[in-house]
Design a protein around this motif. Structure first.
Motif, short mmCIF file in Angstrom:
data_model
loop_
_atom_site.label_atom_id
_atom_site.label_comp_id
_atom_site.label_asym_id
_atom_site.label_seq_id
_atom_site.Cartn_x
_atom_site.Cartn_y
_atom_site.Cartn_z
N ARG A 208 -34.35 87.05 -116.85
CA ARG A 208 -33.41 86.59 -115.82
C ARG A 208 -33.44 85.06 -115.70
O ARG A 208 -32.40 84.41 -115.58
N ASN A 209 -34.63 84.51 -115.74
CA ASN A 209 -34.75 83.05 -115.68
C ASN A 209 -34.10 82.39 -116.89
O ASN A 209 -33.43 81.36 -116.77
N LEU A 210 -34.29 82.98 -118.07
CA LEU A 210 -33.70 82.40 -119.28
C LEU A 210 -32.18 82.44 -119.22
O LEU A 210 -31.51 81.51 -119.66
N GLU A 211 -31.63 83.52 -118.68
CA GLU A 211 -30.17 83.61 -118.55
C GLU A 211 -29.65 82.53 -117.62
O GLU A 211 -28.61 81.91 -117.88
N HIS A 212 -30.39 82.31 -116.52
CA HIS A 212 -30.00 81.25 -115.59
C HIS A 212 -30.10 79.88 -116.26
O HIS A 212 -29.21 79.03 -116.11
N SER A 213 -31.17 79.67 -117.02
CA SER A 213 -31.34 78.40 -117.72
C SER A 213 -30.20 78.15 -118.70
O SER A 213 -29.72 77.02 -118.83
N GLN A 214 -29.77 79.21 -119.37
CA GLN A 214 -28.70 79.06 -120.34
C GLN A 214 -27.39 78.65 -119.67
O GLN A 214 -26.64 77.83 -120.20
N ARG A 215 -27.13 79.20 -118.50
CA ARG A 215 -25.93 78.79 -117.76
C ARG A 215 -26.03 77.32 -117.36
O ARG A 215 -25.03 76.58 -117.42
N GLN A 216 -27.22 76.89 -116.96
CA GLN A 216 -27.40 75.49 -116.61
C GLN A 216 -27.25 74.58 -117.83
O GLN A 216 -26.64 73.52 -117.75
N HIS A 217 -27.78 75.02 -118.97
CA HIS A 217 -27.62 74.24 -120.21
C HIS A 217 -26.14 74.04 -120.53
O HIS A 217 -25.70 72.94 -120.88
N THR A 218 -25.39 75.12 -120.42
CA THR A 218 -23.96 75.05 -120.73
C THR A 218 -23.23 74.11 -119.78
O THR A 218 -22.41 73.28 -120.19
N ALA A 219 -23.54 74.24 -118.48
CA ALA A 219 -22.91 73.36 -117.49
C ALA A 219 -23.29 71.91 -117.73
O ALA A 219 -22.47 70.99 -117.56
N LEU A 220 -24.52 71.68 -118.15
CA LEU A 220 -24.98 70.33 -118.44
C LEU A 220 -24.20 69.71 -119.59
O LEU A 220 -23.72 68.58 -119.50
N VAL A 221 -24.06 70.46 -120.68
CA VAL A 221 -23.33 69.95 -121.84
C VAL A 221 -21.88 69.68 -121.47
O VAL A 221 -21.30 68.66 -121.86
N GLU A 222 -21.27 70.56 -120.69
CA GLU A 222 -19.89 70.35 -120.25
C GLU A 222 -19.77 69.06 -119.45
O GLU A 222 -18.82 68.28 -119.65
N ALA A 223 -20.72 68.82 -118.54
CA ALA A 223 -20.67 67.59 -117.73
C ALA A 223 -20.84 66.35 -118.60
O ALA A 223 -20.16 65.34 -118.40
N VAL A 224 -21.73 66.42 -119.58
CA VAL A 224 -21.95 65.28 -120.48
C VAL A 224 -20.68 64.99 -121.28
O VAL A 224 -20.25 63.84 -121.39
N LEU A 225 -20.08 66.04 -121.83
CA LEU A 225 -18.89 65.84 -122.66
C LEU A 225 -17.69 65.39 -121.83
O LEU A 225 -16.79 64.72 -122.35
N GLU A 226 -17.67 65.76 -120.55
CA GLU A 226 -16.60 65.29 -119.66
C GLU A 226 -16.90 63.91 -119.08
O GLU A 226 -16.11 63.37 -118.31
N ARG A 227 -18.06 63.36 -119.45
CA ARG A 227 -18.50 62.05 -118.99
C ARG A 227 -18.62 61.97 -117.47
O ARG A 227 -18.33 60.95 -116.85
N ASP A 228 -19.08 63.08 -116.90
CA ASP A 228 -19.31 63.15 -115.46
C ASP A 228 -20.80 62.97 -115.22
O ASP A 228 -21.57 63.93 -115.18
N ALA A 229 -21.22 61.71 -115.08
CA ALA A 229 -22.64 61.41 -114.98
C ALA A 229 -23.28 62.03 -113.74
O ALA A 229 -24.41 62.51 -113.80
N GLU A 230 -22.58 62.00 -112.61
CA GLU A 230 -23.14 62.56 -111.38
C GLU A 230 -23.39 64.05 -111.54
O GLU A 230 -24.47 64.56 -111.16
#
Length: 256
Positions: A208-230
């Motif tokens: 369950r923790n790994l699944e949550h981490s994976q969602r956070q990883h994905t959201a992180l990459v999306e924010a980086v690629l959208e250049r949303d530093a905050e």
């Protein structure tokens, strides 16, 4: 993800996975710094158990040390049971599997790994480095090649089997720090991540923790690629806090 067997990438040079950790050492502390770097390679799982370290020539050239010094370093690692030398055509120095983790019941091994570690200091430093790296990557933007590296690292975590997950997770975070563009930041992160991995090996992998981490990883990459530093900084902060909560829950106060 490039195969680390033999430590060689597609072009025959040092595997890119190893480059953030293996770097030129300072003349005064060649042996000590080379030992530290190769220990990080092993502790971070950048070369998996059973796979071969890069050839001596490549390691020595990368770190700017003599083959004699490198062999002294490898001898220490052999004596510690971390690597083994094999002769013959397919010989070399191979990473040995670590002993059973404390999650499997080896409480004495758990105590050994935790002894002397200031958990709160490690977790705070890790958060500062990773939140900063995430913000830098988003603010400055990534090139096409850098974007491919980050998304490939993310995909590797999604595709990893449970036994391989922690290694791929390490590579994902290390890639993000390297893409921030600061060699010093990357080196500091590699060092603190090695300690974090020693602690993570003391607790079980929770699906369950790994699944949550994976969602956070994905959201992180999306924010980086959208250049949303905050957003990138906030996602990474939450991600680090989740790991910190698990470690505090499993390791304290009984072992700390």
């Amino acid at each position: 993800m490039a195969n680390t067997a033999g430590g060689e990438g597609a072009a025959g040079g040092l595997d890119p996975v190893l480059r953030p950790v293996l770097r030129q050492v300072r003349a005064g502390n060649g042996f000590e710094e080379a030992l530290e770097q190769i220990l990080q390679v092993v502790r971070l799982g950048l070369v998996p158990a059973g796979e071969r370290l890069p050839p001596e020539r490549e390691l020595a050239e990368r770190m700017g040390i003599s083959r004699v010094t490198l062999r002294e370093v490898l001898k220490v690692l052999q004596e510690q049971g971390l690597v083994e030398a094999r002769r013959g055509r397919y010989g070399g120095t191979f990473v040995r599997a670590r002993p059973d983790t404390p999650a499997g019941g080896a409480e004495e091994e758990l105590r050994r790994r935790v002894a002397g570690v200031d958990l709160e200091d490690v977790l705070r430093f890790r958060e500062v480095l990773e939140v900063g790296a995430a913000g830098l990557c988003a603010a400055q933007g990534l090139t096409g090649e850098e974007t491919a590296r980050l998304t490939d690292a993310l995909a590797a975590t999604h595709d990893a089997q449970l036994a391989e997950y922690r290694r791929q997770d390490t590579l994902f975070h290390l890639t993000l720090c390297e893409l921030a563009g600061s060699a010093t930041l990357t080196a500091q992160y590699a060092a603190v991540r090695a300690t974090v991995n020693d602690l993570l090996d003391c607790i079980p992998l929770l699906v369950r923790n790994l699944e949550h981490s994976q969602r956070q990883h994905t959201a992180l990459v999306e924010a980086v690629l959208e250049r949303d530093a905050e957003a990138a900084r906030e996602v990474m902060r939450e991600h680090c806090c989740g790991t910190a909560a698990l470690l505090r829950g499993f390791l304290g106060p009984r072992f700390l």
